[in-house]
Design an enzyme around this catalytic site. Sequence first.
Site, PDB file in Angstrom:
ATOM      1  N   ASP A   1       0.912  -1.227   0.112  1.00  0.00           N
ATOM      2  CA  ASP A   1      -0.094  -0.170  -0.050  1.00  0.00           C
ATOM      3  C   ASP A   1       0.945   1.170  -0.067  1.00  0.00           C
ATOM      4  O   ASP A   1       2.078   1.213   0.238  1.00  0.00           O
ATOM      5  CB  ASP A   1      -0.943  -0.011   1.119  1.00  0.00           C
ATOM      6  CG  ASP A   1      -2.183   0.570   0.901  1.00  0.00           C
ATOM      7  OD1 ASP A   1      -2.315   1.461  -0.035  1.00  0.00           O
ATOM      8  OD2 ASP A   1      -3.216   0.141   1.706  1.00  0.00           O
TER       9      ASP A   1
ATOM     10  N   ASP B   1     -10.668   1.758  -3.168  1.00  0.00           N
ATOM     11  CA  ASP B   1     -11.225   1.572  -1.778  1.00  0.00           C
ATOM     12  C   ASP B   1     -12.789   1.481  -1.979  1.00  0.00           C
ATOM     13  O   ASP B   1     -13.138   1.058  -0.953  1.00  0.00           O
ATOM     14  CB  ASP B   1     -10.884   2.560  -0.833  1.00  0.00           C
ATOM     15  CG  ASP B   1      -9.499   2.220  -0.427  1.00  0.00           C
ATOM     16  OD1 ASP B   1      -8.996   1.249  -0.464  1.00  0.00           O
ATOM     17  OD2 ASP B   1      -8.878   3.014   0.420  1.00  0.00           O
TER      18      ASP B   1
HETATM   19  C1  GLA Z   1      -5.776   1.742   2.420  1.00  0.00           C
HETATM   20  C2  GLA Z   1      -6.167   0.417   1.296  1.00  0.00           C
HETATM   21  C3  GLA Z   1      -7.122  -0.271   1.808  1.00  0.00           C
HETATM   22  C4  GLA Z   1      -6.824  -0.943   3.093  1.00  0.00           C
HETATM   23  C5  GLA Z   1      -6.247   0.153   4.382  1.00  0.00           C
HETATM   24  C6  GLA Z   1      -5.691  -0.110   5.511  1.00  0.00           C
HETATM   25  O1  GLA Z   1      -6.948   2.479   2.238  1.00  0.00           O
HETATM   26  O2  GLA Z   1      -6.576   1.193   0.159  1.00  0.00           O
HETATM   27  O3  GLA Z   1      -7.585  -1.273   1.241  1.00  0.00           O
HETATM   28  O4  GLA Z   1      -5.632  -1.571   3.142  1.00  0.00           O
HETATM   29  O5  GLA Z   1      -5.457   1.165   3.620  1.00  0.00           O
HETATM   30  O6  GLA Z   1      -5.239   0.890   6.160  1.00  0.00           O
END
Ligand code: GLA
Length: 788
Positions: A477, A545
Amino acid sequence: MITFKDNVFRLSTKKTSYCFRITPFGHLEHVYYGEKIDQDQDILPFIHKRTAQLGSCVMYDESDETYSLDTLPLEWSGIGKGDYRLSPVEIKRPGGNYTTDFVYRSHRLLPGTITFPGLPSGYGDEEGCTSLEITLEDLTEKVKVLLCYTVFHEVDVIARKTVIVNAGETKLSLQKIMSLQLDLPNDDFKLLTFNGGWIKEAHKQISPLGYGTIVNSSTTGDSSNIHNPGFLIGSAYTTEETGRAYGFNLVYSGNHYGAIERSNHDLVRIQLGINPHCFEWVLDPGERFCTPEAVMTFSGTGYNDLSNNFHRFINHHIVRGNWKNRERPVLLNNWEANFFKFNQEKLLRLARKGKEVGIELFVLDDGWFGARDSDKAGLGDYTVNKKKLPEGLKSYAKKIHELDLLCGLWFEPEMVNYDSDLYRAHPEYALTTPGKKPSLGRNQLVLDLCNPQVRDYIVENVSRILDECEIDYVKWDYNRHISDALSTTLNNQGEFFHRYILGLYEVLERIFIPRPHILFESCSSGGNRFDLGMLCYSPQIWSSDDTDPIERLKIQEGLSYLYPPSTMGAHVSAAPHQQTLRDTPLSTRFNVAAFGSLGYELDLQQLSPVERKEVKAQISFYKRYRRTLQYGTFRRGEHYKDNKVIWHSLAVDQKEAISGFFQTLAGASEGFDRLRIPGLIPESKYRVKTKAQRLFIKRFGGLVKHIMPVTLNPDGVILRTANRHYGLDDCVEEYTLTGALLKDNGILLNNQFVGSYINEHVRILGDFGSSLYVTREVNDEEELRSPE
Ligand code: GLA
């Protein structure tokens, strides 16, 4: 194939040709890019004519009054010699001038591709790819430019990149250098860009190409969720299935710059490369700078075929490692189920439930390390959080493996929280600018990937965990944009943004190239770094997301113009959705996610028994058609009504297709719905059948009285219990017709639910309803089974 004859370069792929020639003054004049032409086709019809001298134009040389750089379609240009359009290069020597004039010196044809160290690019063997390197030179300024072209024959893609060489005796400051410049005669073009932000990535925007320049760029330090680097231009009447279109993209994950300029002479200049914003690269005598690779493709048969060129290019020439062309596992991610609140027991319970419904990979997301109980702490640390995983990560991973599940783990290695052991020990690892308080994004700072010590720290820690715990899948990420861009390891901060990305690529190279068995899914708050650079390392990317399927229709459809379904992480989550509060049917959540690399991201334990049964059926359906859904030919249907979206994935042998018919908001008493399926073999016969799916009683509320002999309270015990254990079967239709008829006439589908009339022949869509249709060639030996 690439040829050079009579001063004309001809580059040809399977279905396209690209030609340019050397003018008497040594400039490279673009001649043709379009449908394939014969090698002996006279190029005269395609030349942009200059049979009269135009007013206001600066003559390049007195010997030819009609030769003005401003009215020539050029493969490359400079500054100060009469071309007033955007220049692809800006250089300056101390006290020197900006004028540059690049003319042809030499060229060489090369087998295979051309690679630049440290920069990812398309790959391919000598059979499938050929390259051309042309040297241009400005003799007085003592600068050389190498224009590199690679033809990816089978997939109809041509790659371009540039090298600039300081051939003089003094330093040279490079302020702009593009990977690609292309001048095309305007064809009533419109521009398609893919814009958005967090939870609304890659929304398609169509802009008319008026006079002037449109810039599609990012300054965030990443390729960004604001403007994807890829864009298309199409003629005014180009549709998904007809008309001329060109596509462009950049194999790069940092600040990008795409400019589309329509000149007063109706030439359209396209440029693509690193964003000149805050960019300055200093070259000592003899040094060179290599740009990232830009790619382009053409289709004379609409946007779907254009996208398919890109899809095949990505599947065959970008994605690498053991997961190339391999079916991706169905995963269960614990993020939306647990957020930061979990322990080993909770995780294992969820994983077991996943296993029961057919999940193949269990992903432990954020929160397993350091003091990570919220997004305010822990990033930068790699010690396991013993409160959550008392037996450690290795033992947890072993337990996941014992369930016969692949084990996936989340990392966010490029970031640090103030509240972390790393920050306490090495505050200098974080990006800060002297005298200014650093700006936080999601409560975190960005680590300085220009610093080799930081890169070593990340590589050592991530690699150690991957090996110790035998991790099979990594979600990497990157949850903020860059601010306070300054590295104490650099003398020239104009290099910062590019060096950051070079540092990132080095880190990814060191971790993942020796571990090709790991399935790597990159993520950046969803699709903030959905680009070809990342895809060279990570075969799939978490698209957004936003797991609301109605939002995903826009996101995945936008991405599909540039990237294939196999690259798009797509999950079924709980409704109402965390991002929109919208309540959508379980069937639609699956039907949308099925057109990507499928995952689930919800607490399966909170589903009713009948919902879990449905999830199990969804996963087994997906596995059965997985190859077609992930690697088939994806086609977007025309939006024949504002509230309908239609997608298709066709098996490469055209014997099978899965179609999705999605309704956003229901219209009252709408007219008929039609399902057309393009791309099948015209003369073959196909059977089309709706995928069976369950509807849940609670959706109907008080309306159940219309199908019940007795009136029951919709919120009473009987109906609530019934809702947990029984589902209604949605309408299934079946038809037989040829590929030609499926494309041209299509199928007029059964009526939708209107008012309260309901029976097994009524399609229940309402708001956010959808169905999948399975199409199979009838001659198939295998009988069409009900897709349960
Ligand atoms: C980001 C990612 C999510 C998740 C969160 C965790 O927002 O896009 O899918 O992994 O971080 O903190």
